[in-house]
Design an enzyme around this catalytic site. Structure first.
Site, PDB file in Angstrom:
ATOM      1  N   TYR A  31      70.341  30.143  52.535  1.00  0.00           N
ATOM      2  CA  TYR A  31      71.648  29.807  53.089  1.00  0.00           C
ATOM      3  C   TYR A  31      71.725  30.151  54.561  1.00  0.00           C
ATOM      4  O   TYR A  31      70.845  30.826  55.098  1.00  0.00           O
ATOM      5  CB  TYR A  31      72.756  30.525  52.309  1.00  0.00           C
ATOM      6  CG  TYR A  31      72.907  31.986  52.654  1.00  0.00           C
ATOM      7  CD1 TYR A  31      71.982  32.932  52.205  1.00  0.00           C
ATOM      8  CD2 TYR A  31      73.964  32.431  53.452  1.00  0.00           C
ATOM      9  CE1 TYR A  31      72.119  34.267  52.528  1.00  0.00           C
ATOM     10  CE2 TYR A  31      74.100  33.778  53.782  1.00  0.00           C
ATOM     11  CZ  TYR A  31      73.177  34.692  53.312  1.00  0.00           C
ATOM     12  OH  TYR A  31      73.304  36.018  53.647  1.00  0.00           O
ATOM     13  N   LYS A 146      66.353  34.225  54.524  1.00  0.00           N
ATOM     14  CA  LYS A 146      67.797  34.308  54.241  1.00  0.00           C
ATOM     15  C   LYS A 146      68.063  33.676  52.872  1.00  0.00           C
ATOM     16  O   LYS A 146      68.573  32.552  52.764  1.00  0.00           O
ATOM     17  CB  LYS A 146      68.595  33.640  55.360  1.00  0.00           C
ATOM     18  CG  LYS A 146      70.030  34.161  55.436  1.00  0.00           C
ATOM     19  CD  LYS A 146      70.648  33.848  56.776  1.00  0.00           C
ATOM     20  CE  LYS A 146      72.131  34.134  56.832  1.00  0.00           C
ATOM     21  NZ  LYS A 146      72.520  35.509  56.572  1.00  0.00           N
ATOM     22  N   GLU A 178      68.596  47.591  58.884  1.00  0.00           N
ATOM     23  CA  GLU A 178      69.740  46.750  59.280  1.00  0.00           C
ATOM     24  C   GLU A 178      70.859  47.002  58.286  1.00  0.00           C
ATOM     25  O   GLU A 178      70.715  47.802  57.361  1.00  0.00           O
ATOM     26  CB  GLU A 178      69.344  45.274  59.292  1.00  0.00           C
ATOM     27  CG  GLU A 178      68.923  44.755  57.925  1.00  0.00           C
ATOM     28  CD  GLU A 178      68.590  43.266  57.896  1.00  0.00           C
ATOM     29  OE1 GLU A 178      69.069  42.503  58.741  1.00  0.00           O
ATOM     30  OE2 GLU A 178      67.845  42.872  56.972  1.00  0.00           O
ATOM     31  N   LEU A 202      66.393  40.666  58.841  1.00  0.00           N
ATOM     32  CA  LEU A 202      66.676  39.268  59.143  1.00  0.00           C
ATOM     33  C   LEU A 202      66.671  39.133  60.667  1.00  0.00           C
ATOM     34  O   LEU A 202      67.231  39.990  61.364  1.00  0.00           O
ATOM     35  CB  LEU A 202      68.057  38.884  58.595  1.00  0.00           C
ATOM     36  CG  LEU A 202      68.406  37.414  58.800  1.00  0.00           C
ATOM     37  CD1 LEU A 202      67.645  36.551  57.789  1.00  0.00           C
ATOM     38  CD2 LEU A 202      69.889  37.173  58.657  1.00  0.00           C
TER      39      LEU A 202
HETATM   40  N1  PDD Z   1      74.800  37.602  57.265  1.00  0.00           N
HETATM   41  N2  PDD Z   1      71.163  40.903  58.490  1.00  0.00           N
HETATM   42  C1  PDD Z   1      71.621  40.487  57.310  1.00  0.00           C
HETATM   43  C2  PDD Z   1      71.084  41.115  56.076  1.00  0.00           C
HETATM   44  C3  PDD Z   1      72.601  39.466  57.243  1.00  0.00           C
HETATM   45  O1  PDD Z   1      73.032  39.035  56.044  1.00  0.00           O
HETATM   46  C4  PDD Z   1      73.104  38.919  58.441  1.00  0.00           C
HETATM   47  C5  PDD Z   1      74.122  37.815  58.446  1.00  0.00           C
HETATM   48  C6  PDD Z   1      72.615  39.404  59.666  1.00  0.00           C
HETATM   49  C7  PDD Z   1      73.094  38.860  60.988  1.00  0.00           C
HETATM   50  O2  PDD Z   1      72.583  37.580  61.232  1.00  0.00           O
HETATM   51  P1  PDD Z   1      73.342  36.550  62.178  1.00  0.00           P
HETATM   52  O3  PDD Z   1      73.567  37.228  63.463  1.00  0.00           O
HETATM   53  O4  PDD Z   1      72.389  35.431  62.300  1.00  0.00           O
HETATM   54  O5  PDD Z   1      74.635  36.195  61.496  1.00  0.00           O
HETATM   55  C8  PDD Z   1      71.636  40.387  59.646  1.00  0.00           C
HETATM   56  C9  PDD Z   1      75.693  36.483  57.079  1.00  0.00           C
HETATM   57  C10 PDD Z   1      76.735  36.349  58.113  1.00  0.00           C
HETATM   58  C11 PDD Z   1      76.220  36.497  55.658  1.00  0.00           C
HETATM   59  O6  PDD Z   1      75.441  36.824  54.776  1.00  0.00           O
HETATM   60  O7  PDD Z   1      77.385  36.151  55.417  1.00  0.00           O
END
Ligand code: PDD
Length: 281
Positions: A31, A146, A178, A202
C-alpha cells in the site's frame, strides 16, 4: 464516497472484495499513503516508485491500469476534496484465489483499491510536541517493504494510544529503528541522527524530504542508529511521516527530551517543510 476498485470509480458500498482475496487471507499486498494539499499531490512520484519497489519485492506484477497518480487526482475531485488537505490510500494485493500459501496461477489478477479522504493534522501537536513510547521491535527484517501486513505496527500503536502517546518507537538490538507509522530522528549537538536506509526501516518520503532540507539548511546529518540508552542526551527528537509531517517529540517514556519543548532545529525543519508543501503538484 467514490472509490477506485479494479479500474472503476464506484460508490464505496458497491465494492465487493472476495473472501479469498490474499490481502484478507495472508496480508499478501502492499500500500501507499499520499498526501494532497489543496488538491495537489505531495511527492506522488516518489510514493509510486516506492509502491513499484514493494510490488517487485513481493513479486506481484504491476497491474496495467490507469496511472495511479491520475487515479489519486480523480478521487480527490470526485470526492469534493480539491480545496482541502486530504490523503489518498492505495492498496494492491495479489488477488483472489483458492487458499494456498504459494502464489496462485498467472490468471489471478491483483486487486487494486484506492480512496481519498479529508485529513488534517492537529496543529497544536506541532507546536507543543508529542509523547512517544519505546517498544521492542517485533517486525520481520524487511521493514522496507510497505506491506499491508501491519500487525506489529497495529499492536505497537495501540500501546502508544493506551499510554497517551502519539507514536511507538521500535527498538531493535538497543537502537531505535523507526516508529509504527513514521520515521524517527534525534538531534545531538546540532546534528540530526536517523537510522540509515536498510531493510530495517521504511524509506520514508518525508524522511527523504527532511534530510534534503537539512542539506539545504546546512544542518549536519548522521545516518546512524540512535541507541535507546542515548535518548536522555538528545537535545531534540522528531517523528517524520506523511501523516505527521515534522512532529516534535518532547517526551519518550518517562524521559523529557531537551527542555520539553520543540527545539530550534525541529522548528527550522517544520518551517522549511511547510514551504516544501507548496511544491505539491
Ligand atoms: N505510514 N515508517 C513506517 C513504518 C510507516 O508506516 C510510515 C508511513 C513511515 C513514513 O513514511 P512516509 O514519510 O513515506 O509517509 C515510516 C503511513 C502514513 C501509514 O501507514 O499510514
Amino acid at each position: 464516497m467514490i472509490v477506485y476498485f479494479n479500474g472503476n470509480y464506484i460508490p464505496k458500498e458497491e465494492v465487493a472484495i472476495s473472501p479469498d482475496d490474499r490481502g484478507f487471507l495472508f496480508g499478501d499486498g502492499v500500500y501507499e499513503v499520499i498526501c494532497a494539499y489543496s488538491g495537489r499531490l505531495f511527492r506522488s512520484d516518489a510514493h509510486l516508485e516506492r509502491l513499484s519497489r514493494s510490488l517487485k519485492a513481493l513479486r506481484i506484477e504491476e497491474p496495467r491500469l490507469e496511472k495511479l497518480s491520475d487515479v489519486a487526482r480523480k478521487l480527490i475531485v470526485k470526492n469534493g476534496l480539491k480545496d482541502l488537505d486530504a490523503k489518498v490510500y492505495m492498496q494492491i494485493t495479489r488477488g483472489a484465489a483458492v487458499r494456498d500459501h504459494a502464489f496462485p496461477n498467472d490468471k489471478t489478477s491483483p486487486t487494486v483499491y484506492a480512496f481519498a479522504s479529508a485529513f488534517a493534522i492537529k496543529e497544536s501537536k506541532w507546536e507543543s510536541g508529542v509523547k512517544a513510547i519505546c517498544v521492542p521491535e517485533m517486525r520481520w527484517p524487511r521493514c522496507d517493504i510497505k506491506t499491508v501486513a501491519l500487525l506489529p505496527n497495529v499492536l505497537a500503536n495501540q500501546l502508544a494510544v493506551e499510554a497517551g502517546a502519539e507514536e511507538a518507537l521500535f527498538v531493535r538490538d538497543g537502537f531505535i529503528t523507526e516508529g509504527a507509522v513514521s520515521n524517527f530522528c534525534a538531534v545531538f549537538d546540532g546534528r540530526v541522527h536517523t537510522y540509515p536506509e536498510s531493510h530495517y526501516i521504511l524509506s520514508g518520503i518525508t524522511r527523504t524530504v527532511v534530510l534534503d532540507l537539512c542539506r539545504r539548511l546546512d544542518i549536519p546529518v548522521k545516518e546512524f542508529p540512535v541507541a535507546e540508552s542515548r535518548l536522555k542526551q538528545a537535545d531534540e527528537c522528531m517523528i517524520l511521516g506523511s501523516t505527521k509531517e515534522v512532529m516534535p517529540v518532547v517526551q519518550i517514556d518517562d524521559m523529557v527530551i531537551g527542555d520539553g519543548k520543540p527545539g530550534s532545529i525541529t522548528q527550522r525543519l517544520q518551517k522549511a517543510f511547510k514551504n516544501e508543501k507548496l511544491t505539491a503538484e
